[in-house]
Motif scaffolding. Structure first.
Motif: not given
Ligand SMILES: Nc1ncnc2c1ncn2[C@@H]1O[C@H](COP(=O)(O)OP(=O)(O)OP(=O)(O)O)[C@@H](O)[C@H]1O
Ligand SMILES: [Mg+2]
Length: 501
Positions: A243-253, A438-451
């Protein structure tokens, strides 16, 4: 038929794909063959089916050493290969496909066309396959096409059936039906070799499990006692977080918005039925659904590959409904396509070239219309390293990569673009558990960069591992939308089956 492989070794330029591999597959049993991407599974099966000559080693069937000069020899000896990518001719009928290529086979495999039609029907009934010999292959769902492949090998007298990732493209229901067919084949004494990346499947259906790692046998496991974690560790040589570790999302625009998107098929039926959808910066929206409920078309509507019959697509507030795929790509939409062989790569191009496939003409890869070789190579070396594409040889052709490594290469290319929206269709299909992590981690990282991220997956596990918000597609419509934290796989599964109101 008992099948034994003894000390099989197969070398490709720079890669020892099979290194002294020995294993046994028993009559009336299922042997699951598992291992990381590039571990050598498909190569080993290509040796078994006579496509490759091994550099060393023996194939032994019921105690008799075989010598396969070509696939015809293997077929004659009773080896039946159901490939990772089906090799059927879409515009031919089922029975035409089934007899195709039998003619040149010497010995008992020869069939007359007239007989073939009757035999297709007969085998279909005997094994409960429910395949109409006169149906056109292109009209059949993937699950039925697979049965045509099975009939094809059974008609040729296969005693050993090899399935290379047969369930990767099946719906959950088709997987159940496929397992039923496997049971039937087992009951009739067939020897079955089953390659999969889905460890739960291996545990559910196999009698024996052999694990390959780096071309060698890493060990054998007993499906009665092993857990998915045990298998993952044997495959990869380390513990895997399933399972991937991820924090709650903070959606923007809002980055992507679909308003009443409507699309018709060739017969004028709605395949997308007034779909409204939005994806915000910093969130992952997962599209759940059984294959064939409009998800493919949804992605095509967003990426511009198919025209709409109505509705509007907005990207960062701009109307892009009539923009070409290339314009949308350039505007900042990355896309990991569902079908990596048809849309994601060019097999005859090098890995380096594939990694800049749709950006080679722009900075930093080209300056004033001239490609910058060293920059492209440096970029490629960095990406194969970061995404663990194996072997990391950027001058090899894309076609020489194993299935999962080709997918990693495509994900690497799309993820290295710094763009606001990433569309991922079946991002981890055919990928081993270590690389999924690894790919799941990258997807979450992209999200956390605001994508903004849109994931389309038929794997409910993947939808739940990644999504902040889940939408469910059924029959071309979005039938449910919820926060991932507020729903359960059972509830989503009911919507997927069209059963919840
Ligand atoms: N035709 C080829 N030419 C060169 N190298 C090859 C060729 N086919 C396979 N290889 C290499 O042999 C190794 C084993 O590949 P193989 O396709 O057997 O892996 P696999 O276990 O089936 O992986 P996957 O799970 O990704 O399908 C890989 O390193 C691959 O790049
Ligand atoms: Mg393979």
């Amino acid at each position: 038929m008992e099948l034994e492989l003894r000390g099989i070794t197969k070398q490709f330029p720079g890669v020892l794909a099979n290194d002294d591999v020995s294993l046994t597959a028993r009559s009336g049993k299922v042997l699951a063959l598992i291992g990381e991407n590039g571990a050598g599974k498909s190569t080993l099966m290509n040796v078994l089916s006579g496509l490759y000559r091994p550099d060393a080693g023996e194939i032994v069937m019921d105690g008799v050493v075989q010598s396969f000069g070509d696939p015809g020899d293997a077929i004659e000896a009773g080896i039946g290969m159901v490939h990772q990518h089906f090799m059927l001719v879409p515009v031919f009928s089922v029975w035409e496909n089934v007899v195709l290529g039998v003619e040149p086979v010497k010995g008992p495999g020869v069939l007359s066309r007239k007989e073939a039609r009757r035999e297709v029907r007969e085998i279909s009934e005997r094994f409960g396959l429910a395949v109409d010999p006169d149906a056109l292959v292109e009209d059949l769902p993937v699950g039925i096409q697979q049965r045509v492949e099975i009939i094809k090998v059974l008609l040729r007298g296969a005693k050993v059936l090899v399935f290379d990732e047969p369930t990767a493209v099946l719906t959950p229901q088709e997987v159940d039906e496929f397992f039923g067919i496997v049971d039937e084949l087992k009951g009739r004494g067939a020897t079955i070799i089953f390659i999969t990346h889905k460890l739960k499947e291996a545990l559910a259906i196999a009698d024996d499990i052999t694990v390959l790692r780096g071309g060698k046998v890493a060990g054998h496991a007993d499906p009665k006692t092993a857990t998915p974690e045990d298998l993952a560790t044997m495959m990869v040589g380390r513990d895997i977080e399933l399972v991937v570790e991820k924090a709650a999302a903070t959606p923007g625009e809002e980055v992507l918005t679909l308003h009443g998107v409507h699309m018709l098929d060739d017969y004028g039926r709605a395949i997308l039925d007034h779909v409204d959808l939005s994806v915000r910066a910093g969130e992952i929206v997962g599209v759940a659904g059984i294959q064939g409920n409009g998800q493919t078309e949804l992605v095509e509507a967003i990426t511009g590959l198919l025209p709409l019959a109505g509705g509007k697509v907005e990207f960062l507030g701009q109307d892009i409904t009539h923009a070409s795929p290339r314009q949308r790509h350039a505007a900042g939409i990355a896309h990991v396509p569902e079908d990596r062989n048809e849309m994601g790569m060019v097999e005859s191009f090098s890995v380096a070239e594939n990694l800049v496939l749709d950006s080679y003409y722009a900075k930093p890869f080209s300056r004033r219309g001239v490609m910058d070789g060293p920059v492209i190579r440096e970029h490629a070396s960095w990406m194969v390293e970061a995404f663990d594409v194996r072997p990391p040889l950027i001058d090899n052709t894309g076609g020489a990569l194993s299935g999962g490594n080709a997918q990693k290469m495509i994900v690497a290319r799309e993820f290295s673009r710094e763009v606001p929206l990433v569309i991922c269709a079946q991002p981890t299909r055919g990928i081993d558990v270590g690389s999924i992590e690894y790919i799941h981690e990258q997807i979450v990282k992209k999200r956390d960069e605001g994508k903004a991220i849109l994931i389309v997956s038929t794997e409910l596990d993947e939808i739940f591992a990644l999504s902040d918000r889940i939408v469910v597609m059924y029959d071309g419509r979005i039938v449910a939308e919820m926060q991932a934290a507020e729903t359960t796989p059972t509830e989503v599964g009911l919507y997927m089956a069209g059963k919840a109101a």
